[in-house]
Design an enzyme around this catalytic site. Structure first.
Site, PDB file in Angstrom:
ATOM      1  N   HIS A 200       0.368  -1.359   0.226  1.00  0.00           N
ATOM      2  CA  HIS A 200      -0.401   0.279   0.007  1.00  0.00           C
ATOM      3  C   HIS A 200       0.488   1.138  -0.380  1.00  0.00           C
ATOM      4  O   HIS A 200       1.697   1.454   0.485  1.00  0.00           O
ATOM      5  CB  HIS A 200      -0.562  -0.238   1.161  1.00  0.00           C
ATOM      6  N   ASN A 201       0.130   2.116  -0.757  1.00  0.00           N
ATOM      7  CA  ASN A 201       0.656   4.037  -1.167  1.00  0.00           C
ATOM      8  C   ASN A 201       2.061   3.924  -1.884  1.00  0.00           C
ATOM      9  O   ASN A 201       3.203   4.644  -1.621  1.00  0.00           O
ATOM     10  CB  ASN A 201       1.182   4.457   0.529  1.00  0.00           C
TER      11      ASN A 201
END
EC number: 2.3.1.191
Length: 343
Positions: free
Chosen positions: A251-252
């Site tokens: 994620h991210n």
């Protein structure tokens, strides 16, 4: 000779046509009208196949091949038989890629929606799209023109896909905005929950992932690759990136334009890659790091700290190639000595 059971090449092409397509030069202007019917390996070619030489270790095969034409680098012209027609290019592999695209063009999408496909009434489908059996397109999803959606593929609510995209079989896409000219190979998972928990002695507490995935234009996502959506912000894959099979993007994570991620790479959450970064096979990168523009991480390395722009690193932990080579030389010397514990 190539096996045409599954993919029949276009053509035939004259060498003059292939020179124009690839930007190569016909050596001494010879062979303009010679006709090529296909591409083949040096060891398997027939007289009308086009072959390529881009590494010196294949010179012997070049001298023994039945092919009469070859894509070749300027430094290797001297190794070619006198009777062979040569397409000379400073980057033979690039020339080969361009010529291969001419022989094997992408399939054109035809306008077809299978009876068993399910498209919600609020979804918007562009013209000339093909949506195969068992596919699902959710509410308010938008699919651009000339797209191909494969068998049993899931396009979630609100997902946006640009023009000329190929989404192969058994793919799932959620919480994502995807650009144009993107290819997603079978089994890929885009936009699922990231791996985020707050933990204490009483257990693990799930952190909801309210972000998304942004994928640019002209990107390829390999088979069974997973790209987690962001927790608050987005996971971003910029234009022209190439992700191999079995890659895990946390994620991210942000991956800069033109980067290449090879098979079995894992990148933990919130790490950022600059433009034109290369991560070779089985590289692991811990979270919250920065890998600078143009950096290369070699095969099986584990990155535990930031990598500066343009650096080439290797090992566990990943260090500069020069330092790694010094360590290897020292270890070899120490092992051979009578007392390996003394330097």
């Amino acid at each position: 000779m190539s096996n045409y059971q599954f993919t029949k090449p276009a053509g035939p092409f004259r060498l003059s046509e292939l020179a124009k397509i690839s930007g190569a030069t016909l050596y001494e202007g010879k062979g303009e009208t010679f006709t090529v019917s296909g591409l083949a390996k040096l060891s398997e070619a027939t007289s009308n196949d086009l072959v390529m030489l881009h590494q010196k270790k294949y010179v012997k095969e070049l001298k023994n091949t039945a092919a009469r034409s070859c894509i070749i680098g300027p430094d290797y012209v001297k190794f070619a038989p006198d009777s062979m027609y040569l397409l000379v290019h400073p980057n033979p592999y690039k020339a080969f890629a361009l010529i291969a695209q001419a022989f094997y063009p992408s399939e054109k999408s035809s306008s077809f929606i299978a009876p068993s496909a399910k498209i919600e009434s609020t979804a918007l489908i562009g013209s000339d799209c093909s949506i195969a059996h068992g596919a699902y397109v959710g509410n308010h999803a938008r699919i651009g023109k000339r797209c191909k959606i494969g068998v049993n593929t899931y396009i979630g609510d609100g997902v946006t896909i640009g023009d000329n995209c190929i989404i192969e079989d058994n793919v799932s896409i959620r919480h994502a905005v995807i650009g144009s000219n993107v290819v997603v190979y079978p089994g890929a998972r885009i936009g699922q929950d990231g791996f985020g928990f707050a933990s204490d002695a009483e257990g693990h507490y799930k952190i909801p992932h309210a972000g998304g995935v942004i994928i640019g234009n002209d990107v390829e996502i390999g088979a069974n690759t997973c790209i987690d959506r962001g927790s608050l912000g987005n996971t971003v894959i910029e234009d022209w990136c190439r992700l191999d099979n079995l890659v895990q993007i946390g994620h991210n994570v942000k991956i800069g334009k033109g980067s290449i991620i090879v098979a079995q790479v894992g990148i933990a959450g919130s790490t950022e890659l600059g433009e034109h970064v290369t991560l070779a096979g089985q590289v692991g990168v811990i979270g919250h790091l920065k890998i600078g523009k143009g950096a290369t991480v070699l095969t099986c390395s584990k990155v535990l700290r930031n990598v500066q722009p343009g650096d080439r690193v290797i090992g566990y932990p990943a260090i500069s190639i020069s330092d790694w080579q010094k360590q290897i030389r020292f270890l070899k010397t120490a092992i051979k000595s009578k007392n390996p514990l003394k330097s």
